[in-house]
Design an enzyme around this catalytic site. Structure first.
Site, PDB file in Angstrom:
ATOM      1  N   HIS A  43      -1.424  -0.163  -9.880  1.00 14.54           N
ATOM      2  CA  HIS A  43      -2.035  -1.074  -8.896  1.00 14.54           C
ATOM      3  C   HIS A  43      -2.629  -2.324  -9.561  1.00 14.54           C
ATOM      4  O   HIS A  43      -3.844  -2.561  -9.504  1.00 14.54           O
ATOM      5  CB  HIS A  43      -3.101  -0.332  -8.076  1.00 14.54           C
ATOM      6  CG  HIS A  43      -3.398  -0.990  -6.748  1.00 14.54           C
ATOM      7  ND1 HIS A  43      -3.784  -0.290  -5.632  1.00 14.54           N
ATOM      8  CD2 HIS A  43      -3.370  -2.294  -6.366  1.00 14.54           C
ATOM      9  CE1 HIS A  43      -3.976  -1.130  -4.630  1.00 14.54           C
ATOM     10  NE2 HIS A  43      -3.736  -2.350  -5.049  1.00 14.54           N
ATOM     11  N   GLU A  86      -4.299   7.307  -5.085  1.00 13.53           N
ATOM     12  CA  GLU A  86      -4.489   6.638  -6.382  1.00 13.53           C
ATOM     13  C   GLU A  86      -5.780   7.106  -7.031  1.00 13.53           C
ATOM     14  O   GLU A  86      -6.765   7.296  -6.323  1.00 13.53           O
ATOM     15  CB  GLU A  86      -4.525   5.113  -6.177  1.00 13.53           C
ATOM     16  CG  GLU A  86      -3.205   4.590  -5.641  1.00 13.53           C
ATOM     17  CD  GLU A  86      -3.192   3.075  -5.400  1.00 13.53           C
ATOM     18  OE1 GLU A  86      -4.178   2.395  -5.773  1.00 13.53           O
ATOM     19  OE2 GLU A  86      -2.217   2.575  -4.849  1.00 13.53           O
ATOM     20  N   ARG A 127       0.848  -1.176   0.000  1.00 15.23           N
ATOM     21  CA  ARG A 127       0.000   0.000   0.000  1.00 15.23           C
ATOM     22  C   ARG A 127       0.892   1.238   0.000  1.00 15.23           C
ATOM     23  O   ARG A 127       1.908   1.272   0.715  1.00 15.23           O
ATOM     24  CB  ARG A 127      -0.905   0.041   1.248  1.00 15.23           C
ATOM     25  CG  ARG A 127      -2.090  -0.894   1.211  1.00 15.23           C
ATOM     26  CD  ARG A 127      -3.126  -0.506   0.146  1.00 15.23           C
ATOM     27  NE  ARG A 127      -4.273  -1.399   0.152  1.00 15.23           N
ATOM     28  CZ  ARG A 127      -4.401  -2.488  -0.608  1.00 15.23           C
ATOM     29  NH1 ARG A 127      -3.437  -2.828  -1.456  1.00 15.23           N
ATOM     30  NH2 ARG A 127      -5.493  -3.218  -0.547  1.00 15.23           N
TER      31      ARG A 127
HETATM   32  C1  GLV Z   1      -5.191  -5.223  -3.812  1.00 18.54           C
HETATM   33  O1  GLV Z   1      -4.442  -4.313  -3.566  1.00 18.54           O
HETATM   34  C2  GLV Z   1      -5.675  -6.111  -2.813  1.00 18.54           C
HETATM   35  O2  GLV Z   1      -5.591  -5.787  -1.625  1.00 18.54           O
HETATM   36  O3  GLV Z   1      -6.174  -7.187  -3.187  1.00 18.54           O
END
Ligand code: GLV
Ligand code: GLV
Length: 318
Positions: A284, A265, A236
């Protein structure tokens, strides 16, 4: 019962929901349901199918009058106010396990791309700046036999450790708790964070986002790293102080970074970190393999159905 799905999904991923419930699904591909619409739809919803792009905060939950289950199509749930959900008797489900290998693959791909400057190489060709083969042109860092330090040895971290072994890397890890069984099985060595940072050629951050991990990678941590080290974040963005990372990359304190996640984001193309040569960024997409996303959608559906029918979720957030 009514359920709200905040993202457009293929019908075959959510068949069981479509057969059983009144489903309100956001219809625009690749963008989340607008907040305003979600605030309306949530009022009489029994179930919510969400993902990391939505903020399931106190304000949103205050609008929910009969919500029983929140099911996120993700392993991370830092976007959900768990305490508020608990107060309202709402159970929360997530999708660990099914995305482990795809995310470990992407993490290793980013590690290799960052160490060996793959994206820079492609940019040079695209801009017609490739003049000739040259001895030190686009030289990066070796990967094989180097030391990798994994911060957060959960399922995905272990997946990365297994891949690293295939490259004859030495594996160090730091975690909230030490796991001696895993150390033996994967030949990984436990280190305090400072030691891991000092010894690693590749530092890979895979810790969840919590109060304790907020900006855990800051100025002091980047200074400890080798000047030749590469930093990878597929966890993160909030785990990293982005200003400190910018400084470390800009001043040559570290060699490069590969980032799949950001503090805010989507990151905008004029963000100063993108002006740096030695950063590789992705939007991401850690778990974005077709089979994986289908498995995540199915598991999130199952969590939602189980919750609505009073059965235990397959994976409930505790
Ligand atoms: C994506 O970032 C997730 O947490 O699956
Ligand atoms: C995610 O599945 C993790 O525990 O690393």
């Amino acid at each position: 019962m009514k359920i709200v799905i905040t993202c457009k999904l293929p019908n075959e991923a959510i068949e069981s929901l479509l057969e059983t419930y009144e489903v309100v699904m956001w219809e625009v591909e690749n963008e989340p349901m607008p907040r305003k619409r979600l605030l309306e739809e949530i009022q009489d919803a029994d179930g919510l199918f969400t993902n990391v792009a939505d903020q399931i905060d106190k304000d949103l939950l205050a609008h929910a009058n009969c919500l029983k289950v929140i099911s996120t199509m993700a392993v991370g749930y830092d976007n959900i106010d768990l305490e508020e959900a608990r107060k309202k008797g709402i159970v929360v489900g997530h999708t660990p396990g099914v995305l482990t290998e795809a995310t470990a693959d992407l993490t290793f791909a980013l590690l290799m791309a960052s160490g060996r400057r793959l994206v820079e190489g492609m940019d040079i060709i695209r801009q017609n700046k490739w003049k000739s083969w040259a001895p030190f042109f686009l030289t990066g860092q070796e990967i094989n036999r180097k030391t990798i330090g994994i911060i957060g040895l959960g399922r995905i971290g272990l997946g990365v450790a297994r891949r690293a072994k295939g490259f004859s890397m030495e594996v160090l890890y730091h975690n909230r708790s030490r796991n001696e069984e895993v150390e033996k099985e994967h030949d990984a060595k436990y280190c305090e964070l400072d030691e891991l940072l000092e010894r690693s050629d590749y530092v890979v951050l895979l810790a969840p986002s919590t109060k304790d991990t907020y900006k855990m990678m800051g100025r002091d941590q980047f200074i400890r790293m080798k000047n030749s080290a590469v930093f990878i974040n597929t966890s993160r963005g909030t785990n990293v102080d982005e200003d400190a990372l910018y400084e470390a990359l800009n001043s040559g304190e570290i060699f490069a970074a590969g980032l799949d996640v950001f503090d805010s984001e989507p990151i905008h193309s004029n963000h100063r970190i993108l002006q740096l040569r030695n950063v590789t960024v992705l939007p991401h997409i850690g778990s974005a393999a077709i089979e994986t996303r289908m498995a995540m959608a199915r598991l999130a559906s199952e969590n939602l159905r189980n919750g609505l029918e009073g059965r235990p979720l397959v994976h409930q957030v505790k």
